[in-house]
Write a protein that holds these residues in place. Structure first.
Motif, mmCIF file in Angstrom:
data_model
loop_
_atom_site.group_PDB
_atom_site.id
_atom_site.type_symbol
_atom_site.label_atom_id
_atom_site.label_comp_id
_atom_site.label_asym_id
_atom_site.label_seq_id
_atom_site.Cartn_x
_atom_site.Cartn_y
_atom_site.Cartn_z
ATOM 1 N N TYR A 134 0.841 -1.205 0.000
ATOM 2 C CA TYR A 134 0.000 0.000 0.000
ATOM 3 C C TYR A 134 0.870 1.247 0.000
ATOM 4 O O TYR A 134 0.650 2.184 -0.773
ATOM 5 N N GLY A 135 1.872 1.256 0.860
ATOM 6 C CA GLY A 135 2.759 2.410 0.937
ATOM 7 C C GLY A 135 3.528 2.639 -0.345
ATOM 8 O O GLY A 135 3.687 3.791 -0.791
ATOM 9 N N LEU A 136 4.005 1.564 -0.969
ATOM 10 C CA LEU A 136 4.770 1.698 -2.208
ATOM 11 C C LEU A 136 3.902 2.207 -3.348
ATOM 12 O O LEU A 136 4.314 3.096 -4.111
ATOM 13 N N ILE A 137 2.691 1.650 -3.484
ATOM 14 C CA ILE A 137 1.788 2.100 -4.540
ATOM 15 C C ILE A 137 1.397 3.553 -4.308
ATOM 16 O O ILE A 137 1.311 4.355 -5.247
ATOM 17 N N ARG A 138 1.186 3.909 -3.052
ATOM 18 C CA ARG A 138 0.828 5.291 -2.722
ATOM 19 C C ARG A 138 1.944 6.251 -3.110
ATOM 20 O O ARG A 138 1.685 7.322 -3.677
ATOM 21 N N LEU A 139 3.189 5.892 -2.809
ATOM 22 C CA LEU A 139 4.313 6.749 -3.181
ATOM 23 C C LEU A 139 4.422 6.896 -4.692
ATOM 24 O O LEU A 139 4.673 7.989 -5.213
ATOM 25 N N TRP A 140 4.239 5.793 -5.401
ATOM 26 C CA TRP A 140 4.269 5.840 -6.872
ATOM 27 C C TRP A 140 3.146 6.725 -7.405
ATOM 28 O O TRP A 140 3.348 7.540 -8.315
ATOM 29 N N PHE A 198 -7.294 5.052 -10.890
ATOM 30 C CA PHE A 198 -6.752 3.698 -10.769
ATOM 31 C C PHE A 198 -5.741 3.590 -9.635
ATOM 32 O O PHE A 198 -5.747 2.614 -8.877
ATOM 33 N N ASP A 199 -4.855 4.587 -9.502
ATOM 34 C CA ASP A 199 -3.811 4.508 -8.485
ATOM 35 C C ASP A 199 -4.393 4.500 -7.073
ATOM 36 O O ASP A 199 -3.950 3.743 -6.204
ATOM 37 N N TRP A 200 -5.404 5.320 -6.849
ATOM 38 C CA TRP A 200 -6.076 5.359 -5.545
ATOM 39 C C TRP A 200 -6.720 4.015 -5.232
ATOM 40 O O TRP A 200 -6.554 3.462 -4.135
ATOM 41 N N GLN A 201 -7.445 3.473 -6.210
ATOM 42 C CA GLN A 201 -8.138 2.205 -5.992
ATOM 43 C C GLN A 201 -7.140 1.069 -5.777
ATOM 44 O O GLN A 201 -7.332 0.226 -4.887
ATOM 45 N N ALA A 202 -6.063 1.044 -6.565
ATOM 46 C CA ALA A 202 -5.075 -0.019 -6.430
ATOM 47 C C ALA A 202 -4.452 0.000 -5.038
ATOM 48 O O ALA A 202 -4.329 -1.046 -4.378
ATOM 49 N N ALA A 203 -4.057 1.182 -4.583
ATOM 50 C CA ALA A 203 -3.429 1.300 -3.263
ATOM 51 C C ALA A 203 -4.374 0.842 -2.169
ATOM 52 O O ALA A 203 -3.988 0.070 -1.271
ATOM 53 N N HIS A 204 -5.622 1.302 -2.240
ATOM 54 C CA HIS A 204 -6.564 0.982 -1.170
ATOM 55 C C HIS A 204 -7.062 -0.462 -1.225
ATOM 56 O O HIS A 204 -7.345 -1.062 -0.184
ATOM 57 N N LEU A 205 -7.151 -1.037 -2.412
ATOM 58 C CA LEU A 205 -7.529 -2.448 -2.512
ATOM 59 C C LEU A 205 -6.438 -3.344 -1.919
ATOM 60 O O LEU A 205 -6.734 -4.331 -1.232
ATOM 61 N N VAL A 206 -5.168 -2.994 -2.182
ATOM 62 C CA VAL A 206 -4.061 -3.766 -1.609
ATOM 63 C C VAL A 206 -4.062 -3.633 -0.084
ATOM 64 O O VAL A 206 -3.864 -4.609 0.650
ATOM 65 N N VAL A 225 4.068 9.505 11.912
ATOM 66 C CA VAL A 225 5.009 10.580 11.588
ATOM 67 C C VAL A 225 4.732 11.093 10.176
ATOM 68 O O VAL A 225 4.578 12.290 9.952
ATOM 69 N N THR A 226 4.667 10.181 9.215
ATOM 70 C CA THR A 226 4.302 10.498 7.833
ATOM 71 C C THR A 226 3.885 9.211 7.133
ATOM 72 O O THR A 226 4.536 8.173 7.292
ATOM 73 N N LEU A 227 2.835 9.281 6.331
ATOM 74 C CA LEU A 227 2.370 8.104 5.614
ATOM 75 C C LEU A 227 3.379 7.636 4.572
ATOM 76 O O LEU A 227 3.292 6.510 4.085
ATOM 77 N N ASN A 228 4.336 8.486 4.227
ATOM 78 C CA ASN A 228 5.371 8.089 3.276
ATOM 79 C C ASN A 228 6.260 6.971 3.825
ATOM 80 O O ASN A 228 6.996 6.336 3.069
ATOM 81 N N LEU A 229 6.201 6.751 5.140
ATOM 82 C CA LEU A 229 6.993 5.695 5.766
ATOM 83 C C LEU A 229 6.241 4.366 5.843
ATOM 84 O O LEU A 229 6.728 3.414 6.465
ATOM 85 N N LEU A 230 5.082 4.279 5.203
ATOM 86 C CA LEU A 230 4.306 3.034 5.229
ATOM 87 C C LEU A 230 5.083 1.813 4.731
ATOM 88 O O LEU A 230 4.970 0.738 5.329
ATOM 89 N N PRO A 231 5.881 1.929 3.658
ATOM 90 C CA PRO A 231 6.645 0.741 3.240
ATOM 91 C C PRO A 231 7.602 0.247 4.324
ATOM 92 O O PRO A 231 7.736 -0.960 4.544
ATOM 93 N N VAL A 232 8.275 1.173 5.010
ATOM 94 C CA VAL A 232 9.189 0.800 6.095
ATOM 95 C C VAL A 232 8.392 0.205 7.259
ATOM 96 O O VAL A 232 8.823 -0.753 7.898
ATOM 97 N N ALA A 233 7.220 0.782 7.525
ATOM 98 C CA ALA A 233 6.370 0.285 8.611
ATOM 99 C C ALA A 233 5.956 -1.160 8.345
ATOM 100 O O ALA A 233 6.013 -2.008 9.242
#
Length: 198
Positions: free
Chosen positions: A18-24, A35-43, A161-169
């Protein structure tokens, strides 16, 4: 690899994906609807759903007790609220034609009495609280190493802290829970019925 082990891994992987797709999706400056919003949230939704059997599998590594039952119920209530939250985001993304309309739909949903507390601000946190307590109980029974608990907390706090850290989380959560896999495998092997002797 048994199904229980896959679910334990799939939940954190869903968070990281989710974090990676969101960053992309945000790289072009436009994120949602589309599409990008739906893909991120579906994952993300798939990851949350996988946490349900994953948490149940982890809880079975502990002896039955009111504490175990209470923690599982707390975690499941939080997960249910989180699933509703992602589901609402997906529906709003489908209905809206632009970001402004999507924000308006989100505001309308939050204006429903009790929704903001139950779906956004309070109840979803039960999932994270329950997961940390469950990890602590597993660590106390040596089903997880001691460092799994602080690492799991780090994984939960990073997106605050920031949603950009979701992949690390997601990666931190994965590493924190992965040491339980051998115990899950052993439990699965014990649960399998013996082959019939003919």
């Amino acid at each position: 690899m048994k199904r229980a082990e896959l679910y334990v891994l799939a939940g954190p992987v869903g968070v990281a994906a989710y974090g990676l797709i969101r960053l992309w999706a945000k790289s072009d400056g436009v994120y949602g609807p589309g599409f990008d919003w739906q893909a991120a949230h579906l994952v993300a939704l798939a990851g949350m759903v996988c946490f349900v059997p994953g948490v149940l599998a982890l809880s079975r590594l502990l002896p039955r007790s009111p504490w175990r039952t209470g923690v599982v119920i707390l975690t499941m209530v939080g997960l249910a609220a989180t699933v509703v939250q992602f589901g609402a985001d997906i529906v709003q993304g489908l209905l809206a034609v632009d970001r402004a309309e999507m924000s308006a739909l989100g505001a309308d949903f939050k204006d429903i009495p009790g929704v903001e507390l139950a779906v956004y601000d309070v109840v979803p946190q039960f999932f994270f609280l329950g997961l940390v307590v469950l990890a602590g109980m597993l660590a106390a029974k040596r089903r997880l190493p001691w460092w799994s608990v602080p690492l799991l907390i780090v994984g939960i706090v990073l997106p605050v802290v920031t949603l950009n850290l979701l992949p690390v989380a997601g990666l931190a959560m994965l590493v924190a829970l992965a040491p339980a896999l051998p115990a899950l495998r052993q439990q699965g092997e014990r649960a399998e019925p013996p082959l019939a002797v003919r």
